[in-house]
Design a protein around this motif. Structure first.
Motif, short mmCIF file in Angstrom:
data_model
loop_
_atom_site.label_atom_id
_atom_site.label_comp_id
_atom_site.label_asym_id
_atom_site.label_seq_id
_atom_site.Cartn_x
_atom_site.Cartn_y
_atom_site.Cartn_z
N GLU A 94 0.89 -1.27 0.18
CA GLU A 94 0.05 0.01 -0.08
C GLU A 94 0.90 1.31 0.04
N LEU A 95 1.88 1.03 0.81
CA LEU A 95 2.79 2.39 0.81
C LEU A 95 3.41 2.63 -0.42
N LEU A 96 3.90 1.53 -1.07
CA LEU A 96 4.53 1.52 -2.65
C LEU A 96 3.52 2.13 -3.62
N LEU A 97 2.22 1.81 -3.42
CA LEU A 97 1.40 2.34 -4.44
C LEU A 97 0.91 3.87 -4.23
N ALA A 98 0.89 4.13 -3.06
CA ALA A 98 0.79 5.47 -2.52
C ALA A 98 1.97 6.49 -3.14
N GLN A 99 3.07 5.97 -3.10
CA GLN A 99 4.25 6.77 -3.50
C GLN A 99 4.20 6.94 -4.88
N LEU A 100 3.80 5.83 -5.52
CA LEU A 100 3.67 5.99 -7.05
C LEU A 100 2.73 6.78 -7.46
N ARG A 101 1.51 7.00 -6.70
CA ARG A 101 0.22 7.78 -7.09
C ARG A 101 0.80 9.36 -6.83
N ALA A 102 1.64 9.38 -5.84
CA ALA A 102 2.23 10.77 -5.50
C ALA A 102 3.31 11.21 -6.34
N SER A 103 3.84 10.58 -7.36
CA SER A 103 4.99 10.83 -8.13
C SER A 103 4.51 11.90 -8.96
N SER A 104 5.52 12.99 -9.34
CA SER A 104 5.29 14.19 -9.97
C SER A 104 6.02 13.67 -11.41
N ARG A 105 6.44 12.71 -11.48
CA ARG A 105 6.91 11.96 -13.02
C ARG A 105 6.09 11.48 -14.00
N PHE A 106 4.90 10.84 -13.44
CA PHE A 106 4.17 10.04 -14.14
C PHE A 106 2.79 10.06 -13.61
#
Length: 235
Positions: free
Chosen positions: A191-203
């Motif tokens: 869940e933490l991984l998915l949250a960080q990916l959703r918060a990414s400014s690169r994509f």
């Protein structure tokens, strides 16, 4: 089907894939429609972006990152295919969805309960069983037959279309064991991984763009490396 209706009725097709050319044609359309882009993505990830197919953790990560997008592609393709118009020689051109609906209107709903009442005299003659499922017009489609040949090499010894037919029933059915991929990361880490990916400014995550998916994979692999250190070694 054979348990309900008995043997010798063509309820189940044994033997070479040429006896199932219609589903092979559909599989060809699926491959061209959306499967190929995902296959090419995974090949690229393996060649250039660190994917190790033998690593269960990498397979788990592929599922986590891309399975929802693949499923959505499948749903979108199915909706489009069910709505496309098919040319019919003996009636008005219709879509698969319309054919299904008007078939119900014309013939009524048929179920296994109805089919189980079939009489013994409905058994197909042996010559009809041998040709069951063969679409002879489709056999002249070069692209379709190339696809069938590539994906069913076991049916064509030495790529010879005149290979003798396989037995009417194989000694054993194919069995593919599909164990769910496992990883040492707990659910909260995922869940933490998915949250960080959703918060990414690169994509934008998730994405069905193959170029963006490469960025997502690269970023996720680095994040997983850090999370693994935190959850296994407290680093």
């Amino acid at each position: 089907m054979e348990a309900n209706l008995g043997v010798g009725r063509g309820s189940y097709i044994w033997g070479r894939s040429v006896h199932n050319t219609r589903i092979e044609c559909l599989w060809y359309d699926v491959t061209q429609g959306y499967n190929t882009k995902w296959k090419n993505l995974f090949i690229n990830l393996e060649l250039y972006y660190g994917l190790i197919p033998e690593n269960p953790a990498h397979i788990w990560l592929l599922h986590l990152l891309f399975l929802p997008s693949i499923n959505q592609d499948a749903q979108d393709w199915a909706q489009a295919w069910n709505s496309h118009v098919i040319e019919l020689s003996d009636e008005t051109d219709r879509s698969p969805r319309d054919l299904f609906f008007f078939g119900l209107v014309r013939h009524g709903p048929h179920s296994l309960g109805w089919a189980s009442q079939a009489q013994d005299d409905e058994h197909l003659p042996s010559d009809e069983v041998a040709a069951y499922g063969v679409d002879w017009e489709l056999m002249d489609d070069r692209h379709m037959m190339e696809h069938l040949l590539v994906n069913n090499p076991q049916d064509w010894a030495d790529h010879n279309p005149f290979t003798p037919p396989l037995p009417s029933q194989p000694d054993r059915l194919s069995y593919v064991e599909c164990e769910p991929p496992d990883t040492s990361l707990p659910a909260e880490a995922a869940e933490l991984l998915l949250a960080q990916l959703r918060a990414s400014s690169r994509f934008n995550f998730p994405s069905r763009s193959m170029d963006v998916c490469k960025l997502i994979w690269t970023e996720a692999l680095m994040i997983c490396g850090r999370l693994h250190g935190i959850y296994t070694h407290g680093i």
